[in-house]
Design a protein around this motif. Structure first.
Motif, PDB file in Angstrom:
ATOM      1  N   ASP A 205       0.645  -1.396   0.180  1.00  0.00           N
ATOM      2  CA  ASP A 205       0.183   0.012   0.090  1.00  0.00           C
ATOM      3  C   ASP A 205       0.801   1.321   0.174  1.00  0.00           C
ATOM      4  O   ASP A 205       0.322   2.489   0.428  1.00  0.00           O
ATOM      5  CB  ASP A 205      -0.975   0.087   1.261  1.00  0.00           C
ATOM      6  CG  ASP A 205      -1.866  -1.197   1.361  1.00  0.00           C
ATOM      7  OD1 ASP A 205      -2.378  -1.406  -0.046  1.00  0.00           O
ATOM      8  OD2 ASP A 205      -2.221  -1.889   2.388  1.00  0.00           O
ATOM      9  N   CYS A 206       1.959   1.098  -0.663  1.00  0.00           N
ATOM     10  CA  CYS A 206       2.731   2.389  -0.582  1.00  0.00           C
ATOM     11  C   CYS A 206       3.934   2.044  -1.695  1.00  0.00           C
ATOM     12  O   CYS A 206       4.283   1.090  -2.030  1.00  0.00           O
ATOM     13  CB  CYS A 206       3.571   2.551   0.973  1.00  0.00           C
ATOM     14  SG  CYS A 206       4.704   1.595   1.428  1.00  0.00           S
ATOM     15  N   ILE A 207       4.671   3.159  -2.086  1.00  0.00           N
ATOM     16  CA  ILE A 207       5.790   3.038  -2.777  1.00  0.00           C
ATOM     17  C   ILE A 207       7.098   3.503  -2.135  1.00  0.00           C
ATOM     18  O   ILE A 207       7.025   4.371  -1.557  1.00  0.00           O
ATOM     19  CB  ILE A 207       5.723   3.677  -4.156  1.00  0.00           C
ATOM     20  CG1 ILE A 207       4.567   3.607  -4.767  1.00  0.00           C
ATOM     21  CG2 ILE A 207       6.926   3.638  -5.100  1.00  0.00           C
ATOM     22  CD1 ILE A 207       4.172   4.294  -5.928  1.00  0.00           C
ATOM     23  N   ILE A 208       8.021   2.593  -1.833  1.00  0.00           N
ATOM     24  CA  ILE A 208       9.389   3.127  -1.099  1.00  0.00           C
ATOM     25  C   ILE A 208      10.567   3.366  -1.969  1.00  0.00           C
ATOM     26  O   ILE A 208      10.575   2.211  -2.943  1.00  0.00           O
ATOM     27  CB  ILE A 208       9.652   1.871   0.133  1.00  0.00           C
ATOM     28  CG1 ILE A 208       8.472   1.830   0.938  1.00  0.00           C
ATOM     29  CG2 ILE A 208      10.816   2.408   0.814  1.00  0.00           C
ATOM     30  CD1 ILE A 208       8.382   0.594   2.134  1.00  0.00           C
ATOM     31  N   ASP A 209      11.320   4.102  -1.815  1.00  0.00           N
ATOM     32  CA  ASP A 209      12.654   4.248  -2.365  1.00  0.00           C
ATOM     33  C   ASP A 209      13.806   4.781  -1.248  1.00  0.00           C
ATOM     34  O   ASP A 209      13.372   5.485  -0.578  1.00  0.00           O
ATOM     35  CB  ASP A 209      12.640   5.046  -3.656  1.00  0.00           C
ATOM     36  CG  ASP A 209      13.662   5.126  -4.677  1.00  0.00           C
ATOM     37  OD1 ASP A 209      14.478   3.862  -4.482  1.00  0.00           O
ATOM     38  OD2 ASP A 209      14.038   5.765  -5.277  1.00  0.00           O
ATOM     39  N   GLY A 210      14.758   4.191  -1.555  1.00  0.00           N
ATOM     40  CA  GLY A 210      15.980   4.617  -0.731  1.00  0.00           C
ATOM     41  C   GLY A 210      17.251   3.646  -0.975  1.00  0.00           C
ATOM     42  O   GLY A 210      17.273   2.471  -1.480  1.00  0.00           O
ATOM     43  N   PRO A 211      18.449   4.193  -0.589  1.00  0.00           N
ATOM     44  CA  PRO A 211      18.430   5.417   0.300  1.00  0.00           C
ATOM     45  C   PRO A 211      18.446   6.653  -0.652  1.00  0.00           C
ATOM     46  O   PRO A 211      18.937   6.593  -1.763  1.00  0.00           O
ATOM     47  CB  PRO A 211      19.834   5.334   0.951  1.00  0.00           C
ATOM     48  CG  PRO A 211      20.747   4.349   0.042  1.00  0.00           C
ATOM     49  CD  PRO A 211      19.520   3.350  -0.530  1.00  0.00           C
ATOM     50  N   LEU A 212      17.696   7.530  -0.117  1.00  0.00           N
ATOM     51  CA  LEU A 212      17.572   8.921  -0.643  1.00  0.00           C
ATOM     52  C   LEU A 212      18.221  10.030   0.469  1.00  0.00           C
ATOM     53  O   LEU A 212      17.740   9.932   1.597  1.00  0.00           O
ATOM     54  CB  LEU A 212      16.254   9.494  -0.935  1.00  0.00           C
ATOM     55  CG  LEU A 212      15.870   8.728  -2.328  1.00  0.00           C
ATOM     56  CD1 LEU A 212      14.131   8.910  -2.406  1.00  0.00           C
ATOM     57  CD2 LEU A 212      16.327   8.862  -3.507  1.00  0.00           C
ATOM     58  N   ALA A 213      19.052  10.841   0.072  1.00  0.00           N
ATOM     59  CA  ALA A 213      18.939  12.177   0.960  1.00  0.00           C
ATOM     60  C   ALA A 213      18.125  12.967   1.129  1.00  0.00           C
ATOM     61  O   ALA A 213      17.231  12.995   0.107  1.00  0.00           O
ATOM     62  CB  ALA A 213      20.667  12.722   0.198  1.00  0.00           C
ATOM     63  N   LEU A 214      18.105  13.673   2.152  1.00  0.00           N
ATOM     64  CA  LEU A 214      16.911  14.807   2.210  1.00  0.00           C
ATOM     65  C   LEU A 214      16.658  15.287   0.866  1.00  0.00           C
ATOM     66  O   LEU A 214      15.397  15.598   0.603  1.00  0.00           O
ATOM     67  CB  LEU A 214      17.148  15.456   3.384  1.00  0.00           C
ATOM     68  CG  LEU A 214      15.928  16.468   3.617  1.00  0.00           C
ATOM     69  CD1 LEU A 214      14.607  15.612   4.024  1.00  0.00           C
ATOM     70  CD2 LEU A 214      16.273  17.501   4.744  1.00  0.00           C
ATOM     71  N   ASP A 215      17.666  16.172   0.151  1.00  0.00           N
ATOM     72  CA  ASP A 215      17.331  16.832  -0.820  1.00  0.00           C
ATOM     73  C   ASP A 215      16.960  16.146  -2.155  1.00  0.00           C
ATOM     74  O   ASP A 215      16.078  16.600  -2.691  1.00  0.00           O
ATOM     75  CB  ASP A 215      18.570  17.735  -1.471  1.00  0.00           C
ATOM     76  CG  ASP A 215      19.682  16.758  -1.812  1.00  0.00           C
ATOM     77  OD1 ASP A 215      19.683  15.545  -1.158  1.00  0.00           O
ATOM     78  OD2 ASP A 215      20.856  17.270  -2.086  1.00  0.00           O
ATOM     79  N   ASN A 216      17.373  14.911  -2.369  1.00  0.00           N
ATOM     80  CA  ASN A 216      16.838  14.067  -3.318  1.00  0.00           C
ATOM     81  C   ASN A 216      15.311  13.789  -3.049  1.00  0.00           C
ATOM     82  O   ASN A 216      14.559  13.385  -3.958  1.00  0.00           O
ATOM     83  CB  ASN A 216      17.624  12.914  -3.324  1.00  0.00           C
ATOM     84  CG  ASN A 216      18.911  13.167  -3.662  1.00  0.00           C
ATOM     85  OD1 ASN A 216      19.294  14.079  -4.381  1.00  0.00           O
ATOM     86  ND2 ASN A 216      19.721  12.451  -3.218  1.00  0.00           N
ATOM     87  N   ALA A 217      14.936  13.415  -1.742  1.00  0.00           N
ATOM     88  CA  ALA A 217      13.663  13.082  -1.242  1.00  0.00           C
ATOM     89  C   ALA A 217      12.485  14.219  -1.877  1.00  0.00           C
ATOM     90  O   ALA A 217      11.408  14.009  -1.979  1.00  0.00           O
ATOM     91  CB  ALA A 217      13.606  12.625  -0.135  1.00  0.00           C
ATOM     92  N   ILE A 218      12.911  15.585  -1.520  1.00  0.00           N
ATOM     93  CA  ILE A 218      11.960  16.446  -1.387  1.00  0.00           C
ATOM     94  C   ILE A 218      12.103  17.557  -2.745  1.00  0.00           C
ATOM     95  O   ILE A 218      11.000  18.293  -2.903  1.00  0.00           O
ATOM     96  CB  ILE A 218      12.048  17.382  -0.117  1.00  0.00           C
ATOM     97  CG1 ILE A 218      13.222  18.115  -0.019  1.00  0.00           C
ATOM     98  CG2 ILE A 218      11.617  16.511   0.954  1.00  0.00           C
ATOM     99  CD1 ILE A 218      13.445  18.936   1.183  1.00  0.00           C
ATOM    100  N   SER A 219      13.016  17.239  -3.485  1.00  0.00           N
ATOM    101  CA  SER A 219      13.228  18.198  -4.667  1.00  0.00           C
ATOM    102  C   SER A 219      13.636  17.595  -5.813  1.00  0.00           C
ATOM    103  O   SER A 219      14.575  16.933  -5.777  1.00  0.00           O
ATOM    104  CB  SER A 219      14.574  19.277  -4.401  1.00  0.00           C
ATOM    105  OG  SER A 219      14.845  20.095  -5.512  1.00  0.00           O
ATOM    106  N   LEU A 220      12.690  17.900  -6.772  1.00  0.00           N
ATOM    107  CA  LEU A 220      12.784  17.048  -8.069  1.00  0.00           C
ATOM    108  C   LEU A 220      14.253  17.581  -8.746  1.00  0.00           C
ATOM    109  O   LEU A 220      14.976  16.873  -9.510  1.00  0.00           O
ATOM    110  CB  LEU A 220      11.808  17.429  -9.181  1.00  0.00           C
ATOM    111  CG  LEU A 220      10.455  16.583  -8.652  1.00  0.00           C
ATOM    112  CD1 LEU A 220       9.389  17.172  -9.665  1.00  0.00           C
ATOM    113  CD2 LEU A 220      10.661  15.172  -9.119  1.00  0.00           C
TER     114      LEU A 220
END
Length: 298
Positions: A205-220
């Motif tokens: 029931d979700c889509i998970i991706d990682g590891p991601l640094a914070l900037d990559n997670a919130i900024s296209l």
């Protein structure tokens, strides 16, 4: 769904009751005042009757929405409030002027507590000025250094909260200091494992991706600059942090530097728990109440 619209949604969750443990606190009573004026819920207030009654009179609360139950000690107030939820007399548990440890001891009681077999975890919904949409941060307050299995449960808890507020398929970014796998950094190994567990249907029931640094997670743009292409990068609904230190610093940075508004609940129990800090504003307590009421599923 932002926090203001969440308040409106909570009004539509009819017939709910909030049990407050040790309600003799001015900020808690102010949140109760605002909640009753908006028609969010009925309240059962457990604690020192004289002190609670004094605060209610100071705030001119309509007593038909509030019921006071006297408790001699904070421990008794916690027990009575938890029992009320356990016995389905209330749908949400809320912390008042009481330590988290005292309330959680009652929550975890084997006889009358609110255990479900999964771990409890903190789920915070933020409205951040200048950011495109509300975002969830987990776990900033409960689990210190969760192992892989505990991390799985924390994500499941946060996904359930996200779905309760209308995010049908939440995008979960497993945060680390870098976006690559480094065997010396456990956060990156666990993030990769959680991503694979999701792809194999172990976490649903979700889509998970990682590891991601914070900037990559919130900024296209940050993700594109680093050549990261995924359904989550730059558009995460949930920021899953690897340890409590990361979560706590991110949580407080958003509040104090970014001036974000927040509502938070403890998920994973029989009912949502509002476990805000005694220093939190009445506004934050009100948003947390709204998030809890929307998370009940009723």
């Amino acid at each position: 769904m932002n926090l203001e619209s969440l308040l409106n949604e909570a009004v539509n969750k009819k017939g709910q009751t909030v049990a407050v443990a040790s309600a003799e606190d001015e900020e808690v009573i102010e949140a109760v005042v605002q909640a009753t004026r908006r028609g969010l819920a009925q309240f059962q207030l457990f604690g020192n009757r004289d002190e609670i009654d004094y605060l209610l009179n100071q705030k001119n609360v309509k007593k038909e929405h509030v019921h006071i139950f006297h408790a001699r000690t904070k421990e008794q107030a916690a027990e009575l409030a938890v029992r009320a939820v356990h016995q389905n007399e209330a749908t949400v548990l809320m912390k008042g002027n009481i330590s988290s440890s005292t309330l959680l001891k009652a929550v975890l009681n084997k006889e009358y507590g609110l255990r479900t077999g999964t771990i409890l975890s903190h789920v915070a919904l933020f409205d951040i000025p200048g950011y495109k949409n509300p975002i969830i941060v987990t776990d900033a307050a409960m689990n210190i250094a969760p192992d892989l299995h505990q991390k799985e449960q924390i994500i499941v808890n946060s996904v359930q909260v996200a779905q309760s507020i209308g995010i049908k398929l939440p995008k979960v970014a497993a945060i680390a200091a870098i976006e690559g796998i480094n065997p010396s950094m456990q956060a990156t190994l666990d993030a990769a494992s959680l991503t694979m567990m999701n792809k194999r249907g172990q976490i649903k029931d979700c889509i998970i991706d990682g590891p991601l640094a914070l900037d990559n997670a919130i900024s296209l743009s940050a993700a594109e600059h680093k050549g990261i292409t995924s359904e989550v990068a730059g558009q995460a609904d949930i920021l899953f942090v690897p340890t409590i230190e990361v979560g706590n610093v991110l949580y407080k940075s958003l509040i104090y530097f970014a001036k974000a508004r927040v509502g938070a609940v403890i998920a994973g129990a029989k009912a949502p728990i509002v476990l805000t800090s005694r220093s939190d504003s009445s506004e934050s307590k009100l948003y947390s109440l709204a998030l809890a009421l929307c998370s009940t599923g009723k």
